[in-house]
Design an enzyme around this catalytic site. Structure first.
Site, PDB file in Angstrom:
ATOM      1  N   GLU A  66      -5.461   0.909   6.492  1.00 32.38           N
ATOM      2  CA  GLU A  66      -6.555   1.773   6.058  1.00 32.38           C
ATOM      3  C   GLU A  66      -7.598   1.859   7.170  1.00 32.38           C
ATOM      4  O   GLU A  66      -7.930   0.850   7.809  1.00 32.38           O
ATOM      5  CB  GLU A  66      -7.245   1.224   4.798  1.00 32.38           C
TER       6      GLU A  66
ATOM      7  N   CYS B 218       1.196   0.690   3.680  1.00 31.79           N
ATOM      8  CA  CYS B 218       2.579   1.120   3.707  1.00 31.79           C
ATOM      9  C   CYS B 218       3.414   0.125   4.487  1.00 31.79           C
ATOM     10  O   CYS B 218       3.018  -0.989   4.743  1.00 31.79           O
ATOM     11  CB  CYS B 218       2.693   2.495   4.361  1.00 31.79           C
TER      12      CYS B 218
END
Length: 627
Positions: free
Chosen positions: A77, A2
């Site tokens: 992640e 993101c």
């Protein structure tokens, strides 16, 4: 994967909301799937989401803990989130995301939770009860995090353009960082090319407790390299490396979106694809950008690996003209100036257009397994340190004579080496990576002196840390740490992030799994010296890769930049060079002389030396920076 933004210390929620909306909008390309914000007096946090794990709306950020006390924005992640979720089984989970696992981990371990994470990340978390804020960046610097402090206000963002869009950051060029950029075609963290804008160092975090901001390190190669190899045989070390790399690849194959791998047909990407094929439940999707011209193309090597591992292979054939057409878009996508980057932009674009949202890359293999020529050069210079004991005057005469007899980049660097008072690594390594020599930079900048060499500073800081803690990395691992802390983190990883995220493509890098990195840095030189290409890696892989791949010539993207800048890109380059000369930050006469020397075919002026100046001016114009 993101993009995150935040403003700390702005009391007006109305102003904070307006600023945060602008910042989120500036990085919308990073997260086209969702947008969120959280604003209360003094705290504003925003996020753009690219859904990779748990594609439902439950993954919306900013995410609050189950009790509402913690507020989190997260980019990246956590690959071991499933194992952590089983360990943290008392938390009332509401999603299947790795984001929520960070909240559960923070509730149990606080800031120490970061030591439990295996992943790539940049995140900000606010503890409402304690009124404490923390900003973290992953160990190897895979995910970026920029910040800017103005009086009592702190802004942070995944991109420089996020900060600039706030309207609170002065758009002023950081002249002190200019020498660093001219030396290495990159600005090394924590500095950036914008005055006041900093980049959080890898393995570091910022804390704001009772209104006081502090910065600290939680991981470094010098402090965290493994001692597990002590007393082990080569066979045992090979087994460990294979096991660690196989696990690193498997961890990075967890996703709820279509994914694949970049495949150039080199050792690193081929190793990743081969290991993916061993654990994948379906045929691995691989992507190669190839060229019709044999001199530029790696097609046959990539095709051989695709056939060996029965991958679902997509060969995207481009002509140099196709690539040339994409250069303006690549320049537009550049968040921070870099002498490299268009190659990654093109690969990411065509991979995303093929329906892939996440791809594995072989980045990091060269740095970890001595894949560059610099590893051999540093070993030779270390062995011949006695040469630096010869009279300095004699060495200087020899260096100047060589440079005069055969003007070239190589002879210029050798001249600098011969003028060094000693040949310790912190002196010699910076020269091998330097693009423009200091004596020329004094002419180009018109200055009497330059800022200290940032790469040299990074190496000296590394050696000081080793001395203070009575540790010492093997020589080749010292070079690896130098490569990781300079070129890899500040050029390769930054380019990979900004150019892949321009297309909302997540790139994962198994070779930078911190457990693998820690282990390989502890391996003795005798097991790692590249008597054959990346010997330890290829030996550890056994028969996985064919000899044709192991012994193939190293290529990368070989494109006719020299020709383009004299023909197809001439107008663009000429315009930018003239514009840069008018800014008053460089000696205009010397700048134009450099450009004309390149056009005239001067062997000492390679295309990359000029292209980085074209990129710099384009970026300065694009961001409306003032000198």
């Amino acid at each position: 994967m993101c993009g995150i933004n935040g403003i700390i210390g702005l009391a007006s929620t109305e102003e904070a909301s307006k600023v945060l909306d602008a910042m989120n909008g500036a990085i919308a390309h990073r997260g086209p799937d969702d947008c969120g914000s959280f604003v209360v007096p003094g705290i504003a946090m925003g996020q753009r989401r690219l859904s990779i794990i748990d594609l439902s709306n439950a993954g919306h950020q900013p995410m609050l803990s189950s009790d509402g006390n913690l507020v989190l924005v997260f980019n990246g992640e956590i690959y071991n989130y499933r194992e952590l979720k089983q360990e943290l089984n008392n938390y009332p989970y509401r999603t299947q995301t790795d984001t929520e696992v960070i909240l559960a981990a923070w509730q149990k371990w606080g800031r120490e939770c970061v030591h439990h994470f295996n992943g790539m990340f940049a995140f900000a978390i606010w503890d409402r009860a304690q009124n404490e804020i923390f900003l973290f960046r992953d160990r190897l610097g895979i995910k970026p995090l920029y910040f800017y402090q103005k009086e009592q206000c702190l802004l942070f963002s995944s991109e420089v353009r996020g900060l600039l869009s706030s309207g609170l950051v002065q758009r002023k060029l950081n002249k002190a960082a200019l020498a660093d950029y001219l030396r290495y075609q990159a600005v090394h963290a924590p500095d950036t090319m914008i005055l006041g804008v900093k980049m959080l160092l890898p393995g570091h975090y910022i804390s704001i407790i009772k209104g006081k901001m502090a910065m600290a390190s939680y991981w470094s190669p010098e402090m965290n390299y493994s001692r597990q190899t002590e007393g082990k045989s080569y066979e045992m070390i090979k087994h460990d490396v294979h096991d660690l790399l196989q696990k690193a690849v498997a961890r990075r194959m967890v996703a709820d979106v279509p994914f694949g791998a970049f495949l150039s047909g080199g050792i690193d990407s081929s190793a990743v694809v081969g290991l993916m094929s061993q654990v994948a439940k379906h045929r691995v999707k691989t992507f190669s950008v190839t060229f019709e011209e044999e001199a530029y193309s790696e097609a046959r090597y990539a095709a051989a690996i695709a056939k060996k591992f029965n991958t679902e292979h997509t060969e995207i054939k481009l002509s140099p003209d196709d690539f040339l057409e994409l250069i303006p878009s690549a320049l537009q996508a550049m968040d921070h100036p870099s002498g490299d980057g268009p190659n990654t932009y093109v690969v990411s674009k065509v991979t995303k257009e093929a329906g892939i949202t996440m791809a594995l890359s072989g980045l990091g293999g060269d740095e970890l397994f001595a894949g560059y020529d610099v590893f051999k050069r540093m070993t030779v210079l270390h062995q011949y340190q006695w040469f630096s004991t010869l009279p300095l005057s004699l060495r200087r005469v020899a260096g100047r004579s060589l440079k005069a007899l055969k003007p070239s980049v190589a002879s210029s660097k050798l001249n600098e080496l011969l003028s060094m008072p000693s040949w310790k690594l912190s002196n010699t390594y910076p020269i091998t990576r330097q693009v423009l020599p200091d004596d020329y930079l004094l002419q180009l900048t018109g200055r009497a002196s330059l800022e200290d060499n940032r790469v040299q500073q990074i190496l000296e800081e590394s050696f000081k840390l080793q001395e203070q803690n009575d540790t010492k990395l093997p020589l080749l691992s010292q070079v690896s740490a130098a490569e990781i802390g300079t070129y890899m983190q500040n050029t390769l990883l930054r380019d990979t992030d900004q150019m892949s995220m321009a297309h909302a493509l997540e790139v994962r890098v198994p070779f930078l799994d911190f457990e693998l990195v820690e282990y390989v840095l502890g391996v003795p030189d005798k097991y790692k010296y590249p008597t054959s290409p990346k010997k330890l890696l290829t030996d550890a892989l056994g028969s996985l890769l064919p000899m044709e791949i192991i012994n193939r010539p190293k290529m990368g993207f070989t494109l006719p930049w020299q020709k383009w800048m004299k023909q197809e890109l001439y107008s663009l380059a000429d315009e930018k060079i003239k514009s840069l000369g008018n800014r008053g930050i460089l000696n205009s006469e010397e700048l134009h002389l450099l450009w004309h020397r390149f056009l005239a075919g001067d062997a000492a002026v390679t295309w990359s030396r000029v292209w980085s100046l074209v990129v710099l001016e384009n970026w300065v114009e694009q961001n409306d920076l003032k000198a």
